[in-house]
Each structure stands twice: as C-alpha cells, then as structure tokens.
Design an enzyme around this catalytic site. Sequence first.
Site, mmCIF file in Angstrom:
data_model
loop_
_atom_site.group_PDB
_atom_site.id
_atom_site.type_symbol
_atom_site.label_atom_id
_atom_site.label_comp_id
_atom_site.label_asym_id
_atom_site.label_seq_id
_atom_site.Cartn_x
_atom_site.Cartn_y
_atom_site.Cartn_z
ATOM 1 C CE1 TYR A 161 -4.021 2.070 0.550
ATOM 2 C CE2 TYR A 161 -2.648 3.240 2.134
ATOM 3 C CZ TYR A 161 -3.803 3.163 1.370
ATOM 4 O OH TYR A 161 -4.725 4.187 1.408
ATOM 5 C CE LYS A 165 -3.564 4.931 -1.814
ATOM 6 N NZ LYS A 165 -4.609 5.350 -2.743
HETATM 7 P P1 NAP Z 1 -13.210 1.900 0.826
HETATM 8 O O1 NAP Z 1 -14.094 2.340 1.933
HETATM 9 O O2 NAP Z 1 -12.667 0.523 0.867
HETATM 10 O O3 NAP Z 1 -13.906 2.169 -0.605
HETATM 11 C C1 NAP Z 1 -13.184 1.887 -1.778
HETATM 12 C C2 NAP Z 1 -14.081 1.985 -2.988
HETATM 13 O O4 NAP Z 1 -13.317 1.600 -4.139
HETATM 14 C C3 NAP Z 1 -15.263 1.069 -2.922
HETATM 15 O O5 NAP Z 1 -16.401 1.671 -3.481
HETATM 16 C C4 NAP Z 1 -14.817 -0.129 -3.748
HETATM 17 O O6 NAP Z 1 -15.971 -0.761 -4.221
HETATM 18 C C5 NAP Z 1 -13.986 0.559 -4.842
HETATM 19 N N1 NAP Z 1 -13.037 -0.351 -5.451
HETATM 20 C C6 NAP Z 1 -12.080 -1.096 -4.836
HETATM 21 N N2 NAP Z 1 -11.442 -1.868 -5.731
HETATM 22 C C7 NAP Z 1 -11.994 -1.608 -6.940
HETATM 23 C C8 NAP Z 1 -11.784 -2.112 -8.247
HETATM 24 N N3 NAP Z 1 -10.873 -3.063 -8.491
HETATM 25 N N4 NAP Z 1 -12.549 -1.632 -9.249
HETATM 26 C C9 NAP Z 1 -13.503 -0.690 -9.015
HETATM 27 N N5 NAP Z 1 -13.744 -0.181 -7.805
HETATM 28 C C10 NAP Z 1 -13.018 -0.641 -6.768
HETATM 29 O O7 NAP Z 1 -11.967 2.891 0.749
HETATM 30 P P2 NAP Z 1 -11.807 4.416 1.201
HETATM 31 O O8 NAP Z 1 -11.298 4.425 2.588
HETATM 32 O O9 NAP Z 1 -12.995 5.206 0.847
HETATM 33 O O10 NAP Z 1 -10.566 4.781 0.262
HETATM 34 C C11 NAP Z 1 -10.706 5.552 -0.929
HETATM 35 C C12 NAP Z 1 -9.329 6.010 -1.345
HETATM 36 O O11 NAP Z 1 -8.758 6.778 -0.290
HETATM 37 C C13 NAP Z 1 -8.356 4.865 -1.614
HETATM 38 O O12 NAP Z 1 -7.529 5.182 -2.702
HETATM 39 C C14 NAP Z 1 -7.553 4.804 -0.336
HETATM 40 O O13 NAP Z 1 -6.282 4.249 -0.553
HETATM 41 C C15 NAP Z 1 -7.485 6.267 0.040
HETATM 42 N N6 NAP Z 1 -7.206 6.514 1.461
HETATM 43 C C16 NAP Z 1 -8.006 5.962 2.429
HETATM 44 C C17 NAP Z 1 -7.689 6.214 3.759
HETATM 45 C C18 NAP Z 1 -8.521 5.619 4.884
HETATM 46 O O14 NAP Z 1 -8.033 5.600 6.033
HETATM 47 N N7 NAP Z 1 -9.757 5.188 4.654
HETATM 48 C C19 NAP Z 1 -6.602 7.018 4.099
HETATM 49 C C20 NAP Z 1 -5.829 7.564 3.077
HETATM 50 C C21 NAP Z 1 -6.147 7.313 1.762
HETATM 51 P P3 NAP Z 1 -16.045 -2.288 -4.699
HETATM 52 O O15 NAP Z 1 -15.249 -3.088 -3.720
HETATM 53 O O16 NAP Z 1 -17.487 -2.616 -4.771
HETATM 54 O O17 NAP Z 1 -15.437 -2.237 -6.045
#
Ligand code: NAP
Length: 256
Positions: A161, A165
């Site tokens: 991860y 990033k």
């Molecule tokens: P999340 O709650 O797991 O949601 C991720 C979304 O992406 C879901 O709608 C998922 O839906 C979709 N997704 C995953 N794999 C996919 C694929 N192969 N094709 C199409 N869609 C896909 O994640 P989040 O926390 O909102 O994270 C969103 C972004 O923010 C990510 O890039 C993550 O790395 C970044 N981020 C998150 C955090 C954190 O703490 N939450 C912190 C820093 C950065 P499906 O599984 O149905 O496809």
Amino acid sequence: MSDPQLAPASRPPLMVYFSGQRALVTGAGIGIGRESAALLARSGAAVVAVSRSAEDLFSLSRETGCEGVAADLGTVEGARRAAEAAGPVDLLVNNAGIALLEPFLDATPEAFDQTMNVNVRAALIVAQVVARGMIERGKPGAIVNVSSQSSSVGLPLHAAYCASKGALDQLTRVMAIELGPHGIRVNAVNPTVTLTPMGQRAWGDPARSAPMLSRIPLGRFAQPSEVAQAVAYLLSGGAAMINGVTLPVDGGFLTS
Ligand code: NAP
C-alpha cells in the site's frame, strides 16, 4: 457548545460549483469516493460513478442522481472500458484503492500486483483516456488522485500500500508536468486515516489506532466529507493555479 475542531459538520456548506461540468469518480460505491461523488453532484456536476458493486452504485444513483458504471478497475480492459463508458469528462477523481495488509516478510507478489493494479495502474489508464478526450476537445480539465499520508511515511503491514501511494504521488507529478501545457491540472490529496470501511478495517483496533491518533495534532481521524471537500477544492476554479501538489488532509500528522 461543541468545538467545531473536534466535531466537524458531517455535511459542510457548499464552497464550490461545477454546473455544466461532467465528473468521473472511481471507487465511488462507498467511503471517500461516494462522499466525493455526492458532493460534486450537489455542487452541480453531472457525475459518473465507477465501482465493482452494482448495489452500491444503485443506492448512490437513487440518493444523488449519479450515473453508475460497474467495472473492475484492477484489469487493464476494465479500467479502459470504464473510462470510455463515462464519455467526455471535465473532472476526474482517481479514488479507487485497496489496502491488503500483510507483514513485510509474508507479503505476496499476488497482493502486491493487485494493489499496484488498482491503486496506480488504473489511475494511469483512466486518466489517459480522460486526458486524451480533453485534449481532443480542446477543453481544460482537472484531475485529483486520492493518495495517502502513507506515500511519505512507512506504516507496519502496509508495504504494498505504501509503495503504491508513493508511486501515485510520483505519477501525479509527471501528469501535472505533461498535461499542464494542455490546461489540465493534476493534483493529489493525501489523507490520514479516514473513517470509511477501509479505515475501520485497518485502524479499528484501538491498540493500533491509539499510537496513530497520538501523532495527529488535531487529535482525531478524518471524516470522508473532509477529504471530499479537499478533492472538490482542487478540482475547482479556486485552485486554478495549483498543479502537481500532494495535499495532506491529515490534521497535521506529517508535521508532527
Ligand atoms: P473503501 O471504503 O474501501 O472504498 C473503496 C471503494 O473503491 C469502494 O467503493 C470499492 O468498491 C472501490 N473499489 C475497490 N477496488 C476496486 C476495483 N478493483 N474496481 C472498481 N472499484 C473498486 O476505501 P476508502 O477508505 O474510501 O478509500 C478511498 C481512497 O482513499 C483509496 O484510494 C484509499 O487508498 C485512500 N485513502 C483511504 C484512507 C482511509 O483511512 N480510509 C486514508 C488515506 C487514503 P467495490 O469493492 O465494490 O469495487
């Protein structure tokens, strides 16, 4: 009276307007992507939302009017077809991401490849399709890649991860340099732990979250709406001279 620093409004007032613009948000079924898609739609954009789960897209569409495209961005074809299905786009949010946690010594090539495919390669492919369209139409545009604080610090269990990033930040810089002359701005947001399903999975255990929280001067994790606001700002005309930045949305984590 509640302290606004500690208890942010879940739905802050609109600060940006995107009437007449078409936006594509990947990973928009839940979490930060869903919040970003909903905010852009409330701000006047016509939004195309991409995710794998059709059920999430259906409920998003019902709630916000976003158009859904179900696709697996982890494959080259899936990413390309999803971007093409979105049609001409003015604003792109490359948000889809996965976090497969493994101790470094047990990290598998399969999980590494899957992480890079979704977190980096899909962003490249989708942005290529979108940016080519903007250039062909002679239209300016804006792209935001959703990166992470983990692009610049090491976190246990996050080898693939963190690597993905770091790569996404570098991709952002190169895109900003090459697409800037076409009037296309490219920036990243770099959130700290954000209270989404992914955030809960990785940091829900208080034994893990406490040391992380202690390094965030604001003393709390981010809300998805706070990341969405930063995304919307970078897409907006208010950020017209901002290109190639990686913007921490981390309560001061990186400065501590
Ligand atoms: P999340 O709650 O797991 O949601 C991720 C979304 O992406 C879901 O709608 C998922 O839906 C979709 N997704 C995953 N794999 C996919 C694929 N192969 N094709 C199409 N869609 C896909 O994640 P989040 O926390 O909102 O994270 C969103 C972004 O923010 C990510 O890039 C993550 O790395 C970044 N981020 C998150 C955090 C954190 O703490 N939450 C912190 C820093 C950065 P499906 O599984 O149905 O496809």
